[in-house]
Design a protein around this motif. Structure first.
Motif, PDB file in Angstrom:
ATOM      1  N   GLY A   1       0.772  -1.225   0.000  1.00  0.00           N
ATOM      2  CA  GLY A   1       0.000   0.000   0.000  1.00  0.00           C
ATOM      3  C   GLY A   1       0.810   1.284   0.000  1.00  0.00           C
ATOM      4  O   GLY A   1       0.225   2.367   0.075  1.00  0.00           O
ATOM      5  N   LYS A   2       2.151   1.209  -0.100  1.00  0.00           N
ATOM      6  CA  LYS A   2       2.983   2.414  -0.035  1.00  0.00           C
ATOM      7  C   LYS A   2       3.922   2.560  -1.234  1.00  0.00           C
ATOM      8  O   LYS A   2       4.066   3.649  -1.773  1.00  0.00           O
ATOM      9  CB  LYS A   2       3.811   2.414   1.251  1.00  0.00           C
TER      10      LYS A   2
ATOM     11  N   PHE B   1       2.162  -1.382  -4.707  1.00  0.00           N
ATOM     12  CA  PHE B   1       2.259  -2.783  -4.331  1.00  0.00           C
ATOM     13  C   PHE B   1       1.141  -3.161  -3.363  1.00  0.00           C
ATOM     14  O   PHE B   1       0.831  -2.410  -2.431  1.00  0.00           O
ATOM     15  CB  PHE B   1       3.614  -3.064  -3.678  1.00  0.00           C
ATOM     16  N   GLN B   2       0.566  -4.343  -3.565  1.00  0.00           N
ATOM     17  CA  GLN B   2      -0.440  -4.891  -2.666  1.00  0.00           C
ATOM     18  C   GLN B   2       0.156  -5.944  -1.731  1.00  0.00           C
ATOM     19  O   GLN B   2      -0.571  -6.580  -0.972  1.00  0.00           O
ATOM     20  CB  GLN B   2      -1.579  -5.519  -3.479  1.00  0.00           C
TER      21      GLN B   2
ATOM     22  N   PRO C   1       4.121  -9.991 -11.125  1.00  0.00           N
ATOM     23  CA  PRO C   1       2.657  -9.810 -11.143  1.00  0.00           C
ATOM     24  C   PRO C   1       2.250  -8.342 -11.200  1.00  0.00           C
ATOM     25  O   PRO C   1       1.280  -7.989 -11.887  1.00  0.00           O
ATOM     26  CB  PRO C   1       2.208 -10.463  -9.829  1.00  0.00           C
ATOM     27  N   GLU C   2       2.959  -7.482 -10.476  1.00  0.00           N
ATOM     28  CA  GLU C   2       2.637  -6.049 -10.503  1.00  0.00           C
ATOM     29  C   GLU C   2       2.902  -5.466 -11.894  1.00  0.00           C
ATOM     30  O   GLU C   2       2.119  -4.637 -12.385  1.00  0.00           O
ATOM     31  CB  GLU C   2       3.477  -5.307  -9.459  1.00  0.00           C
ATOM     32  N   TRP C   3       3.995  -5.890 -12.514  1.00  0.00           N
ATOM     33  CA  TRP C   3       4.314  -5.405 -13.862  1.00  0.00           C
ATOM     34  C   TRP C   3       3.229  -5.822 -14.848  1.00  0.00           C
ATOM     35  O   TRP C   3       2.794  -5.028 -15.688  1.00  0.00           O
ATOM     36  CB  TRP C   3       5.673  -5.952 -14.285  1.00  0.00           C
TER      37      TRP C   3
END
Length: 301
Positions: A150-151, A199-200, A186-188
């Motif tokens: 979350g940051k 990011f989660q 996965p984020e990419w």
């Protein structure tokens, strides 16, 4: 038609055919040149294959020039062979310069041997990939965070070279990231080039880690210039995400003897007792001297 026939006839029959052949063989220099030509044309591909071919062909043309100068005494034969020798010599110097210009540090050389060379990626293509990350390997110290849930914004793509990363969400352990795996594939994959996100999950170094990072914008510019590199990263990222999914699937149990199957979201299947669970692949890498960490935060802060 008559003019064409006369042209070919004059071309074929302009010179008299050989009625008598020389009884003595040519000198050793001529035969040495022929041997060099035969061996030279057996060279392979790549930089070192080109060095092999141009060096032997150049020596062959040089021997032919010496033979034409000493034995045949023919200026035209000498001139052509010497010109071809000069061309091979220039090509040899040019390829040698290219080989020197694509040398890498030890860690990048090991990364090429372990990941990119088995896929048939040439050193010139790999050099473009390395220059995109500024040929820098970043150090992440133990218990420092690569990303915080979350940051941390998603603004790069990183590949772990050594060490081990722990992935958690809301304090719950998900899986590990091992060497030669992407930290944020996965984020990419979840974002388009024009989108932004955070990011989660939280990524924490369990050991001293080293990774290579490509900035998002620079990497997309590289993809736009070189479609082959774009397809290469698409395959690598897709394979990396699949490994992570199956690592998660192996941890999801819904009861004794039952395991969740990510291929069938609405169904469960029974794990047979004789079938051992699949363990995530471990890639062992030799460690390197730690460097000062760059752009990382401590999870406790």
């Amino acid at each position: 038609m008559g003019e064409n026939a006369s042209f070919w006839a004059s071309l074929i029959y302009a010179h008299p055919t050989c009625t008598t052949w020389k009884q003595e063989a040519e000198g050793s220099i001529y035969h040495l040149a022929s041997i060099l030509f035969v061996v030279g044309f057996m060279g392979g591909s790549g930089f070192f294959g080109l060095l092999y071919v141009f060096s032997l062909l150049g020596l062959g043309f040089l021997c032919s020039s010496v033979w034409a100068w000493l034995d045949v005494c023919a200026a035209d034969i000498f001139s052509w062979n010497f010109i071809l020798f000069a061309i091979c010599f220039v090509q040899f110097i040019y390829v040698t310069y290219q080989v020197r210009s694509v040398s890498f540090d030890r860690e990048f050389q090991e990364l090429y041997s372990a990941l990119f060379q088995p896929l048939g990626i040439s050193l010139t293509v790999y050099r473009k990939i390395v220059l995109c990350c500024d040929a820098e390997v970043v150090t992440l110290e133990k218990e420092h965070c690569y990303a915080m849930q979350g940051k941390t914004p998603i603004d790069k793509l990183s590949l772990l070279v050594s060490g081990r990363i722990r992935v958690t969400v809301d304090g719950e352990f998900l899986h590990y990231i091992f060497p030669l795996q992407f930290l944020d594939s996965p984020e990419w994959d979840s974002l388009r080039p024009t989108e932004e996100g955070i990011f989660q999950v939280t990524l924490t170094a369990e050991t001293d880690c080293r990774y290579v990072a490509w900035r998002r914008k620079k990497l997309y510019l590289l993809f736009a210039k070189h479609r082959f590199i774009s397809r290469l990263f698409s395959i690598l990222i897709g394979s990396d995400i699949a490994e992570k999914l199956y690592a998660l699937n192996d941890r999801v149990h819904v009861g004794k003897g039952f395991r969740y199957d990510i291929r069938l979201p609405n169904f469960y299947h029974v794990s047979l007792p004789e079938t051992p669970p699949v363990q995530p692949s471990h890639h062992l890498q030799r460690g390197s001297p730690p460097r000062k960490p760059t752009g990382v935060t401590n999870c406790s802060s």
